[in-house]
Design an enzyme around this catalytic site. Sequence first.
Site, PDB file in Angstrom:
ATOM      1  N   GLY A  57      -6.623 -74.208 -63.761  1.00 30.90           N
ATOM      2  CA  GLY A  57      -6.874 -73.624 -64.921  1.00 30.90           C
ATOM      3  C   GLY A  57      -7.621 -72.424 -64.829  1.00 30.90           C
ATOM      4  N   SER A  58      -8.387 -72.300 -65.786  1.00 30.82           N
ATOM      5  CA  SER A  58      -9.319 -70.994 -65.570  1.00 30.82           C
ATOM      6  C   SER A  58     -10.057 -70.771 -64.234  1.00 30.82           C
ATOM      7  CB  SER A  58     -10.242 -70.892 -66.707  1.00 30.82           C
ATOM      8  OG  SER A  58      -9.383 -70.859 -67.690  1.00 30.82           O
TER       9      SER A  58
END
Length: 203
Positions: A57-58
């Site tokens: 993810g981020s």
Amino acid sequence: MVAVDPRDGSVIALVSKPAVDPNRFVGSIRAADYEAILERPDRPLFNRALAGGYEPGSTLKPFVGLAGLELGVIAREHRAFSNGEFYLPDYDRPFRDWKRGGHGWVDLRGALEESVNTYFYDLAVKLGIDRMHDYLAQFGFGSPTGIDLPGERGGLLPSREWKRQRYDEPWYPGETLITAIGQGFMLTTPLQLANATATLASR
């Protein structure tokens, strides 16, 4: 969970949950008890820190941002406008940000602070999957760290070649976008991500 020593980036603790009390293995364990542990649906003997594959993810965005800077694709002061949606040419489905309406004008620092997906979509187009893949590989993504423990896996750093071999399909532009925000085919182990983050933090 992986704990890293901030002084030198070395791994000081590995924790995988759910777990089983290791005292049950001291001396001997009855076959029925061991079989019961193996049959548990939460798989307590699976070392998630070493072998679990998860979308980063981020947490991948700082590495993609650094790729843009070091490869000369963007300057430190580069800004992009986020209205909450990003469109590829000749593709009518938007790639959305987590924030409806977007974040307005942001530079790389702001894009990292607010986790602006559309900024990294735009950067992904500028980088392309080939340069992104080769740059991320330098941080160990897609490869085992080599820690002296059994069972470590290397995660998955996708590429055109990998997808052709795995699925006999071409690489699509939209897959480049979602790779840049740590989704899609991209997989890391907690140890691998901790190792890469320690490398980044220690410069």
